[in-house]
Design a protein around this motif. Structure first.
Motif, PDB file in Angstrom:
ATOM      1  N   GLU A 106       6.866 -21.012  24.182  1.00  0.00           N
ATOM      2  CA  GLU A 106       5.678 -21.858  24.037  1.00  0.00           C
ATOM      3  C   GLU A 106       5.508 -22.329  22.595  1.00  0.00           C
ATOM      4  O   GLU A 106       5.121 -23.474  22.357  1.00  0.00           O
ATOM      5  N   ASP A 107       5.788 -21.468  21.631  1.00  0.00           N
ATOM      6  CA  ASP A 107       5.711 -21.867  20.221  1.00  0.00           C
ATOM      7  C   ASP A 107       6.740 -22.942  19.893  1.00  0.00           C
ATOM      8  O   ASP A 107       6.466 -23.879  19.144  1.00  0.00           O
ATOM      9  N   LYS A 108       7.932 -22.818  20.451  1.00  0.00           N
ATOM     10  CA  LYS A 108       8.971 -23.820  20.219  1.00  0.00           C
ATOM     11  C   LYS A 108       8.550 -25.164  20.802  1.00  0.00           C
ATOM     12  O   LYS A 108       8.707 -26.203  20.158  1.00  0.00           O
ATOM     13  N   VAL A 109       7.999 -25.144  21.996  1.00  0.00           N
ATOM     14  CA  VAL A 109       7.541 -26.376  22.639  1.00  0.00           C
ATOM     15  C   VAL A 109       6.422 -27.014  21.825  1.00  0.00           C
ATOM     16  O   VAL A 109       6.420 -28.216  21.575  1.00  0.00           O
ATOM     17  N   GLU A 141       1.517 -28.113  28.459  1.00  0.00           N
ATOM     18  CA  GLU A 141       0.743 -27.617  29.612  1.00  0.00           C
ATOM     19  C   GLU A 141       1.633 -27.355  30.820  1.00  0.00           C
ATOM     20  O   GLU A 141       1.407 -26.402  31.564  1.00  0.00           O
ATOM     21  N   ASP A 142       2.640 -28.182  30.997  1.00  0.00           N
ATOM     22  CA  ASP A 142       3.583 -27.971  32.098  1.00  0.00           C
ATOM     23  C   ASP A 142       4.333 -26.655  31.925  1.00  0.00           C
ATOM     24  O   ASP A 142       4.540 -25.922  32.894  1.00  0.00           O
ATOM     25  N   VAL A 143       4.739 -26.353  30.698  1.00  0.00           N
ATOM     26  CA  VAL A 143       5.463 -25.110  30.422  1.00  0.00           C
ATOM     27  C   VAL A 143       4.556 -23.910  30.694  1.00  0.00           C
ATOM     28  O   VAL A 143       4.991 -22.912  31.276  1.00  0.00           O
ATOM     29  N   ALA A 174       3.171 -19.434  34.340  1.00  0.00           N
ATOM     30  CA  ALA A 174       2.196 -18.812  35.247  1.00  0.00           C
ATOM     31  C   ALA A 174       2.801 -18.632  36.636  1.00  0.00           C
ATOM     32  O   ALA A 174       2.639 -17.575  37.259  1.00  0.00           O
ATOM     33  N   MET A 175       3.530 -19.653  37.107  1.00  0.00           N
ATOM     34  CA  MET A 175       4.160 -19.549  38.421  1.00  0.00           C
ATOM     35  C   MET A 175       5.201 -18.434  38.438  1.00  0.00           C
ATOM     36  O   MET A 175       5.247 -17.632  39.380  1.00  0.00           O
ATOM     37  N   ILE A 176       6.009 -18.365  37.412  1.00  0.00           N
ATOM     38  CA  ILE A 176       7.028 -17.315  37.350  1.00  0.00           C
ATOM     39  C   ILE A 176       6.377 -15.938  37.300  1.00  0.00           C
ATOM     40  O   ILE A 176       6.815 -15.015  37.981  1.00  0.00           O
ATOM     41  N   ARG A 177       5.309 -15.806  36.510  1.00  0.00           N
ATOM     42  CA  ARG A 177       4.621 -14.514  36.414  1.00  0.00           C
ATOM     43  C   ARG A 177       4.040 -14.103  37.770  1.00  0.00           C
ATOM     44  O   ARG A 177       4.184 -12.961  38.208  1.00  0.00           O
ATOM     45  N   GLU A 223       8.189 -30.789  41.145  1.00  0.00           N
ATOM     46  CA  GLU A 223       6.822 -31.305  41.048  1.00  0.00           C
ATOM     47  C   GLU A 223       5.935 -30.871  42.222  1.00  0.00           C
ATOM     48  O   GLU A 223       4.826 -30.383  42.022  1.00  0.00           O
ATOM     49  N   SER A 224       6.407 -31.036  43.432  1.00  0.00           N
ATOM     50  CA  SER A 224       5.566 -30.703  44.591  1.00  0.00           C
ATOM     51  C   SER A 224       5.277 -29.205  44.648  1.00  0.00           C
ATOM     52  O   SER A 224       4.156 -28.799  44.986  1.00  0.00           O
TER      53      SER A 224
END
Length: 137
Positions: A36-39, A50-52, A57-60, A116-117
């Motif tokens: 996230e810091d790199k992004v 925000e997408d990252v 969150a989805m992976i967690r 995306e979906s």
């Protein structure tokens, strides 16, 4: 000829996703802040911030078992993308000022297009979970 084409991004995304195993998710989640810091610190990647966060969150939620309504292929594509972003010595090394993050941005953009979906469904589920928690308090 473009420095990094959509076809290159697709090849990289597929290669990274094919390498991802379930046990890799835990180590990826441990590196969330670094990614996230790199992004956030890159002009080319910052628009995906925000997408990252949503991807993590989805992976967690997938990792801890609270959200499984997603194909493994989507989880592997997201994890592969995030691991690719983490790697400073990828197709175009991040150290090359001005173009070093072009490949990272291309891979992230392609991943978002492909999943995306699933991300939209997850975001709706996440919002519903948060609304239920708020209603109880």
């Amino acid at each position: 000829m473009p420095v990094f084409s959509q076809k290159n991004a697709e090849n990289q995304l597929n290669a990274e996703a094919d390498k991802v195993r379930r046990e890799d998710l835990e180590s990826l989640l441990a590196r969330q802040r670094t990614i996230e810091d790199k992004v956030k610190g890159s002009g080319k990647l910052n628009r995906f911030r925000e997408d990252v966060k949503l991807m993590f969150a989805m992976i967690r939620d997938y990792w801890n078992g609270s959200y499984r309504d997603v194909p493994w292929k989507t989880i592997a594509a997201i994890a592969g993308t995030l691991l690719y972003v983490l790697n400073p010595l990828d197709v175009i090394p991040d150290l090359l000022i001005g173009i070093g993050f072009l490949d990272d941005a291309g891979v992230v953009a392609l991943c978002l297009k492909l999943v995306e979906s699933d991300l939209y469904r997850y975001a709706a589920w996440k919002e519903q979970q948060e609304d239920q928690i708020s209603a109880r308090t």
